[in-house]
Design a protein around this motif. Structure first.
Motif, PDB file in Angstrom:
ATOM      1  N   LYS A   1     -17.968   0.841 -14.456  1.00  0.00           N
ATOM      2  CA  LYS A   1     -18.327   0.999 -15.869  1.00  0.00           C
ATOM      3  C   LYS A   1     -17.285   0.345 -16.765  1.00  0.00           C
ATOM      4  CE  LYS A   1     -19.381   4.478 -19.334  1.00  0.00           C
ATOM      5  NZ  LYS A   1     -19.554   5.851 -19.694  1.00  0.00           N
ATOM      6  N   GLU A   2     -16.025   0.584 -16.470  1.00  0.00           N
ATOM      7  CA  GLU A   2     -14.932   0.040 -17.270  1.00  0.00           C
ATOM      8  C   GLU A   2     -14.950  -1.489 -17.265  1.00  0.00           C
ATOM      9  OE1 GLU A   2     -10.266   0.280 -16.625  1.00  0.00           O
ATOM     10  OE2 GLU A   2     -11.149   2.260 -16.985  1.00  0.00           O
TER      11      GLU A   2
ATOM     12  N   GLU B   1     -17.776  -2.648 -19.544  1.00  0.00           N
ATOM     13  CA  GLU B   1     -17.502  -2.328 -20.944  1.00  0.00           C
ATOM     14  C   GLU B   1     -16.371  -3.175 -21.515  1.00  0.00           C
ATOM     15  OE1 GLU B   1     -17.386   1.978 -21.164  1.00  0.00           O
ATOM     16  OE2 GLU B   1     -19.585   2.029 -21.212  1.00  0.00           O
ATOM     17  N   GLU B   2     -15.433  -3.601 -20.672  1.00  0.00           N
ATOM     18  CA  GLU B   2     -14.364  -4.501 -21.134  1.00  0.00           C
ATOM     19  C   GLU B   2     -14.936  -5.858 -21.550  1.00  0.00           C
ATOM     20  OE1 GLU B   2     -11.236  -4.786 -18.236  1.00  0.00           O
ATOM     21  OE2 GLU B   2     -10.573  -2.738 -18.596  1.00  0.00           O
TER      22      GLU B   2
ATOM     23  N   TYR C   1     -20.193  -4.843 -23.151  1.00  0.00           N
ATOM     24  CA  TYR C   1     -21.533  -4.286 -22.933  1.00  0.00           C
ATOM     25  C   TYR C   1     -21.422  -2.800 -22.656  1.00  0.00           C
ATOM     26  CZ  TYR C   1     -21.984  -9.263 -22.375  1.00  0.00           C
ATOM     27  OH  TYR C   1     -21.904 -10.612 -22.593  1.00  0.00           O
ATOM     28  N   ASP C   2     -22.502  -2.076 -22.858  1.00  0.00           N
ATOM     29  CA  ASP C   2     -22.507  -0.627 -22.661  1.00  0.00           C
ATOM     30  C   ASP C   2     -23.227  -0.249 -21.372  1.00  0.00           C
ATOM     31  OD1 ASP C   2     -21.232   0.009 -25.112  1.00  0.00           O
ATOM     32  OD2 ASP C   2     -23.128  -0.313 -26.161  1.00  0.00           O
TER      33      ASP C   2
END
Length: 67
Positions: free
Chosen positions: A53-54, A57-58, A61-62
């Protein structure tokens, strides 16, 4: 282990490439398939959900879910 990341914010093939590269760069990831049409990434990985996820998101994007 195969996981499906539900991703919001991808709008073009450039976005798909960013997500794919970010996930492929992680240790423990052996396969990445990103679909713009389905707004998801299929990842074969021993990496934790939080690390996956990280990474996405970096890139801006979600991740709205992981199945």
């Amino acid at each position: 282990m195969k996981k499906k990341l539900l991703i919001e914010g991808m709008s073009c093939n450039h976005c798909v490439a960013h997500v794919k590269e970010a996930l492929e760069a992680l240790e423990g990831v052996s396969l990445v398939e990103v679909s713009l049409e389905d707004n998801c990434a299929i990842v074969e990985s021993t990496t934790s959900d939080e690390v996956l996820k990280e990474a996405v998101e970096e890139e801006g994007y979600d991740v709205v879910g992981i199945e």
